[in-house]
Design a protein around this motif. Structure first.
Motif, mmCIF file in Angstrom:
data_model
loop_
_atom_site.group_PDB
_atom_site.id
_atom_site.type_symbol
_atom_site.label_atom_id
_atom_site.label_comp_id
_atom_site.label_asym_id
_atom_site.label_seq_id
_atom_site.Cartn_x
_atom_site.Cartn_y
_atom_site.Cartn_z
ATOM 1 N N GLY A 50 -10.522 -8.759 7.241
ATOM 2 C CA GLY A 50 -11.486 -10.032 7.207
ATOM 3 C C GLY A 50 -11.711 -10.425 5.846
ATOM 4 O O GLY A 50 -10.840 -10.570 4.974
ATOM 5 N N ASN A 51 -12.955 -11.172 5.782
ATOM 6 C CA ASN A 51 -13.506 -11.723 4.448
ATOM 7 C C ASN A 51 -12.578 -12.830 4.058
ATOM 8 O O ASN A 51 -12.482 -13.373 2.890
ATOM 9 N N LEU A 52 -12.044 -13.598 5.023
ATOM 10 C CA LEU A 52 -11.505 -14.724 4.896
ATOM 11 C C LEU A 52 -12.296 -16.073 5.179
ATOM 12 O O LEU A 52 -12.985 -15.941 6.222
ATOM 13 N N PRO A 53 -12.089 -17.363 4.635
ATOM 14 C CA PRO A 53 -12.902 -18.416 4.966
ATOM 15 C C PRO A 53 -12.570 -18.746 6.428
ATOM 16 O O PRO A 53 -11.712 -18.427 6.919
ATOM 17 N N GLU A 54 -13.698 -19.313 7.202
ATOM 18 C CA GLU A 54 -13.513 -19.797 8.448
ATOM 19 C C GLU A 54 -12.217 -20.624 8.727
ATOM 20 O O GLU A 54 -12.388 -21.570 8.054
ATOM 21 N N GLY A 55 -11.515 -20.363 9.782
ATOM 22 C CA GLY A 55 -10.264 -21.268 10.014
ATOM 23 C C GLY A 55 -9.242 -21.131 9.129
ATOM 24 O O GLY A 55 -8.029 -21.387 9.342
ATOM 25 N N ALA A 56 -9.165 -19.898 8.057
ATOM 26 C CA ALA A 56 -8.218 -19.653 7.436
ATOM 27 C C ALA A 56 -7.134 -18.924 8.086
ATOM 28 O O ALA A 56 -7.546 -18.050 8.683
ATOM 29 N N LYS A 57 -5.955 -18.905 7.925
ATOM 30 C CA LYS A 57 -4.926 -18.139 8.598
ATOM 31 C C LYS A 57 -3.930 -17.951 7.711
ATOM 32 O O LYS A 57 -3.330 -18.680 7.045
ATOM 33 N N ILE A 58 -3.371 -16.566 7.725
ATOM 34 C CA ILE A 58 -2.344 -16.335 6.747
ATOM 35 C C ILE A 58 -1.305 -16.058 7.707
ATOM 36 O O ILE A 58 -1.073 -15.650 8.576
ATOM 37 N N GLU A 59 -0.122 -16.579 7.458
ATOM 38 C CA GLU A 59 1.238 -16.771 8.048
ATOM 39 C C GLU A 59 2.112 -16.088 7.241
ATOM 40 O O GLU A 59 2.418 -16.305 6.118
ATOM 41 N N ILE A 60 2.711 -14.610 7.555
ATOM 42 C CA ILE A 60 3.458 -14.000 6.839
ATOM 43 C C ILE A 60 5.131 -14.002 7.532
ATOM 44 O O ILE A 60 5.080 -13.813 8.878
ATOM 45 N N PRO A 61 5.914 -14.218 6.869
ATOM 46 C CA PRO A 61 7.256 -14.626 7.457
ATOM 47 C C PRO A 61 7.757 -13.255 7.966
ATOM 48 O O PRO A 61 7.758 -12.316 7.191
ATOM 49 N N LYS A 62 8.161 -13.176 9.199
ATOM 50 C CA LYS A 62 8.927 -11.836 9.594
ATOM 51 C C LYS A 62 9.924 -11.459 8.891
ATOM 52 O O LYS A 62 10.894 -12.320 8.881
ATOM 53 N N PRO A 63 10.119 -10.212 8.428
ATOM 54 C CA PRO A 63 11.383 -9.809 7.592
ATOM 55 C C PRO A 63 12.432 -9.588 8.548
ATOM 56 O O PRO A 63 12.117 -9.123 9.881
ATOM 57 N N SER A 64 13.603 -9.475 8.211
ATOM 58 C CA SER A 64 14.761 -9.183 9.116
ATOM 59 C C SER A 64 14.777 -7.798 9.114
ATOM 60 O O SER A 64 14.395 -6.926 8.469
ATOM 61 N N ALA A 65 15.570 -7.269 10.277
ATOM 62 C CA ALA A 65 15.655 -5.654 10.411
ATOM 63 C C ALA A 65 16.507 -5.184 9.235
ATOM 64 O O ALA A 65 16.088 -4.064 8.965
ATOM 65 N N GLN A 66 17.452 -5.940 8.738
ATOM 66 C CA GLN A 66 18.163 -5.328 7.729
ATOM 67 C C GLN A 66 17.212 -5.172 6.326
ATOM 68 O O GLN A 66 17.420 -3.975 5.635
ATOM 69 N N GLU A 67 16.262 -5.893 6.214
ATOM 70 C CA GLU A 67 15.381 -5.997 5.077
ATOM 71 C C GLU A 67 14.501 -4.916 5.272
ATOM 72 O O GLU A 67 13.951 -4.037 4.030
ATOM 73 N N VAL A 68 13.852 -4.709 6.350
ATOM 74 C CA VAL A 68 12.974 -3.546 6.847
ATOM 75 C C VAL A 68 13.817 -2.343 6.617
ATOM 76 O O VAL A 68 13.092 -1.197 5.963
ATOM 77 N N PHE A 69 15.038 -2.201 7.063
ATOM 78 C CA PHE A 69 15.779 -0.818 6.828
ATOM 79 C C PHE A 69 15.890 -0.651 5.580
ATOM 80 O O PHE A 69 15.731 0.549 5.139
ATOM 81 N N VAL A 70 16.275 -1.510 4.532
ATOM 82 C CA VAL A 70 16.521 -1.204 3.356
ATOM 83 C C VAL A 70 15.193 -0.760 2.716
ATOM 84 O O VAL A 70 15.458 0.089 1.684
ATOM 85 N N SER A 71 14.337 -1.262 2.955
ATOM 86 C CA SER A 71 13.001 -1.285 2.301
ATOM 87 C C SER A 71 12.714 0.296 2.470
ATOM 88 O O SER A 71 11.892 0.873 1.689
ATOM 89 N N GLY A 72 12.840 0.725 3.821
ATOM 90 C CA GLY A 72 12.476 2.293 4.447
ATOM 91 C C GLY A 72 13.460 3.040 3.656
ATOM 92 O O GLY A 72 12.806 4.170 3.194
ATOM 93 N N LEU A 73 14.719 2.819 3.492
ATOM 94 C CA LEU A 73 15.439 3.608 2.482
ATOM 95 C C LEU A 73 14.916 3.762 1.170
ATOM 96 O O LEU A 73 15.074 4.875 0.474
ATOM 97 N N SER A 74 14.648 2.522 0.594
ATOM 98 C CA SER A 74 14.107 2.816 -0.856
ATOM 99 C C SER A 74 13.074 3.546 -1.068
ATOM 100 O O SER A 74 12.544 3.849 -2.506
ATOM 101 N N GLU A 75 12.121 3.932 -0.121
ATOM 102 C CA GLU A 75 11.055 4.849 -0.368
ATOM 103 C C GLU A 75 11.606 6.158 -0.812
ATOM 104 O O GLU A 75 10.846 6.731 -1.480
ATOM 105 N N TYR A 76 12.740 6.348 -0.535
ATOM 106 C CA TYR A 76 13.340 7.750 -0.870
ATOM 107 C C TYR A 76 13.679 7.921 -2.151
ATOM 108 O O TYR A 76 13.959 8.934 -2.843
ATOM 109 N N SER A 77 13.970 6.815 -2.837
ATOM 110 C CA SER A 77 14.062 6.705 -4.213
ATOM 111 C C SER A 77 13.161 7.087 -5.057
ATOM 112 O O SER A 77 13.353 7.232 -6.333
ATOM 113 N N SER A 78 11.838 6.900 -4.717
ATOM 114 C CA SER A 78 10.880 7.237 -5.381
ATOM 115 C C SER A 78 10.221 8.877 -5.237
ATOM 116 O O SER A 78 10.385 10.099 -5.436
#
Length: 259
Positions: A50-78
């Protein structure tokens, strides 16, 4: 061979008694599902804050499956690397400090069998845990987004696993070289961080570096093609593992005979 199998069974049983066969796979699973779940539910999370101005809307582009999978694998690098080092740094140094190593080596047990049994035991724990975790990443990515090709996912898993094997062997080497597990772990992490930073900064000159394997794995999933230097990096990784393992045995034997 029977002596070596007995030592390996001892390592596997000790890992079970220390609950490593429980908490390490569970931790890898949690790391694996974190990115697919957070990526899928991110809009709802932001909306609930919350805490957004009235009527404000955040649109986040949906990542591809490949991007999500790579991001998941990258978690193991740390965090994954930290877990690998923490579970390996005391394999030899801890038993030397407690005197268990001396008690075992009083018997007709070779130094090579002692070290390699510990290495294989740690390797089994790491590969099994990482396989379960990466499988969870692949499954949740497919359920929530789309399915990544199983062949590409498995190749990426293998490249990541080979790099993690290098890290594990580095930790084993410093565990054989130091009496204090904490020192072995700190130096191992320092070496891995320096190697990763130098390889990423000088990627044009160090394309054959083992630390580049994770990048090649990510590129394979995102682009669908293996980089030209993937095979040289794999071969150098295998050579590094064998050299570090041989040095671990040599240094451990030298330190034990000196003491």
């Amino acid at each position: 061979m029977s002596q070596w199998i007995t030592l390996l069974n001892k390592e596997l049983l000790e890992m079970w008694r220390n609950f490593k066969w429980i908490w390490v796979p569970i931790t890898f699973i949690l790391l694996g599902v974190q990115k697919p779940l957070s990526s899928y539910y991110l809009p709802q999370i932001l909306d609930s804050i919350g805490n957004l101005p009235e009527g404000a809307k955040i649109e986040i582009p949906k990542p591809s499956a490949q991007e999500v999978f790579v991001s998941g694998l990258s978690e193991y690098s740390s965090l994954g690397v930290l877990i690998i080092v923490l579970t390996t740094m005391a394999l030899i140094a801890g038993e030397r400090k407690s005197g268990v190593a001396a008690m075992i080596l009083v018997k007709p047990v070779s130094y090579r069998s002692f070290v390699t049994a510990k290495w294989v035991g740690a390797l089994l724990l790491m590969w099994v845990s990482f396989f379960i975790g990466s499988a969870a990443t692949w499954y949740y990515t497919g359920i929530l987004f789309d399915w990544v090709a199983a062949g590409e996912a498995f190749q990426a898993f293998f490249l990541y696993g080979l790099w993690f094997t290098v890290i594990l062997t580095i930790a084993l080497f410093f565990s054989a070289a130091h009496l204090v597990p904490g020192v072995a772990g700190f130096v191992s992490l320092l070496v891995v961080i320096i190697l990763s930073l130098v390889s990423s900064s000088l990627s044009d000159w160090l394309e054959w570096s083992p630390a580049m394997l994770t990048k090649y794995a990510n590129d394979l999933v995102l682009i669908g093609k293996l980089a030209d230097y993937t095979l040289p990096a794999c071969l150098l990784s295998i050579a590094s593992i064998l050299i570090l393992l041989a040095l671990s045995i040599f240094i451990f034997r030298k330190k034990e005979l000196a003491s």
